[in-house]
Every structure is written in structure tokens, then in C-alpha cells.
Design a protein around this motif. Structure first.
Motif, PDB file in Angstrom:
ATOM      1  N   ARG A   8      -1.360  10.089 -17.968  1.00 20.15           N
ATOM      2  CA  ARG A   8      -1.510   9.912 -16.512  1.00 20.15           C
ATOM      3  C   ARG A   8      -0.228  10.303 -15.782  1.00 20.15           C
ATOM      4  O   ARG A   8      -0.260  10.932 -14.727  1.00 20.15           O
ATOM      5  N   ASP A  11      -0.041  14.081 -15.722  1.00 20.94           N
ATOM      6  CA  ASP A  11      -0.985  14.596 -14.724  1.00 20.94           C
ATOM      7  C   ASP A  11      -0.423  14.434 -13.313  1.00 20.94           C
ATOM      8  O   ASP A  11      -0.532  15.335 -12.478  1.00 20.94           O
ATOM      9  N   TYR A  12       0.193  13.286 -13.050  1.00 25.11           N
ATOM     10  CA  TYR A  12       0.786  13.040 -11.739  1.00 25.11           C
ATOM     11  C   TYR A  12       1.912  14.040 -11.470  1.00 25.11           C
ATOM     12  O   TYR A  12       2.005  14.624 -10.388  1.00 25.11           O
ATOM     13  N   THR A  16       2.479  17.008  -8.486  1.00 28.82           N
ATOM     14  CA  THR A  16       3.451  16.796  -7.417  1.00 28.82           C
ATOM     15  C   THR A  16       4.699  17.665  -7.516  1.00 28.82           C
ATOM     16  O   THR A  16       5.363  17.891  -6.512  1.00 28.82           O
TER      17      THR A  16
END
Length: 81
Positions: A8, A11-12, A16
Motif C-alpha cells: 500500500r 502504491d501511494y 504521488t
């Protein structure tokens, strides 16, 4: 940290950060991982935190501190330098 948490987080970061920023993060993570364990960051112990607080409180009681105006002035000098 679990694999799902790391997934996760990755993925973040992909969503960004720019590719250049991702490369920078990757390079620094690799550099950090290759450091000797004694040179890696580690959390403070409660004893260390208590000692730092005692030192800070003693310095404050002795008048060894900066006012808000002094901190602001020093910060602005650093930015403009």
C-alpha cells in the motif's frame, strides 16, 4: 511491517512522487540498508527520552532558551543567507 502495508505504501508513493523523486527515495533506501546496523537510525528508549527532557527542563530553568521572536529572526536570517 507487513507485506500488504509495504505494498500500500509503494502504491501511494507511485501515485504521488515523480519518477525522479522515486529514484531518489530508492537510492537513499538502498544506501541506508547498506549501512552498518550501529549507524542506522533507531528509536530512542524511554530512559533516553527522560534524560533529554530533564536536560531541556534544566536549561529552561536556567534561562537558556530563545524567545519566539529570536527563533523567528534566526530562521529568517538562515533563509535569506
Amino acid at each position: 511491517m507487513s507485506t500488504s502495508t509495504l505494498t500500500r505504501l509503494l502504491d501511494y508513493l507511485y501515485g504521488t512522487l515523480t519518477p525522479n523523486n522515486m529514484r531518489w527515495v530508492g537510492e537513499h533506501l538502498i544506501e541506508y540498508a547498506q549501512k552498518e546496523e550501529s549507524k542506522q537510525l533507531r528509536p530512542y528508549t524511554m530512559k533516553e527520552i527522560d534524560e533529554m527532557l530533564d536536560e531541556a527542563e534544566a536549561a529552561f530553568a536556567a534561562g537558556d532558551y530563545l524567545t519566539n521572536d529570536e527563533v523567528f529572526h534566526h530562521r529568517n536570517e538562515s533563509i535569506l543567507a
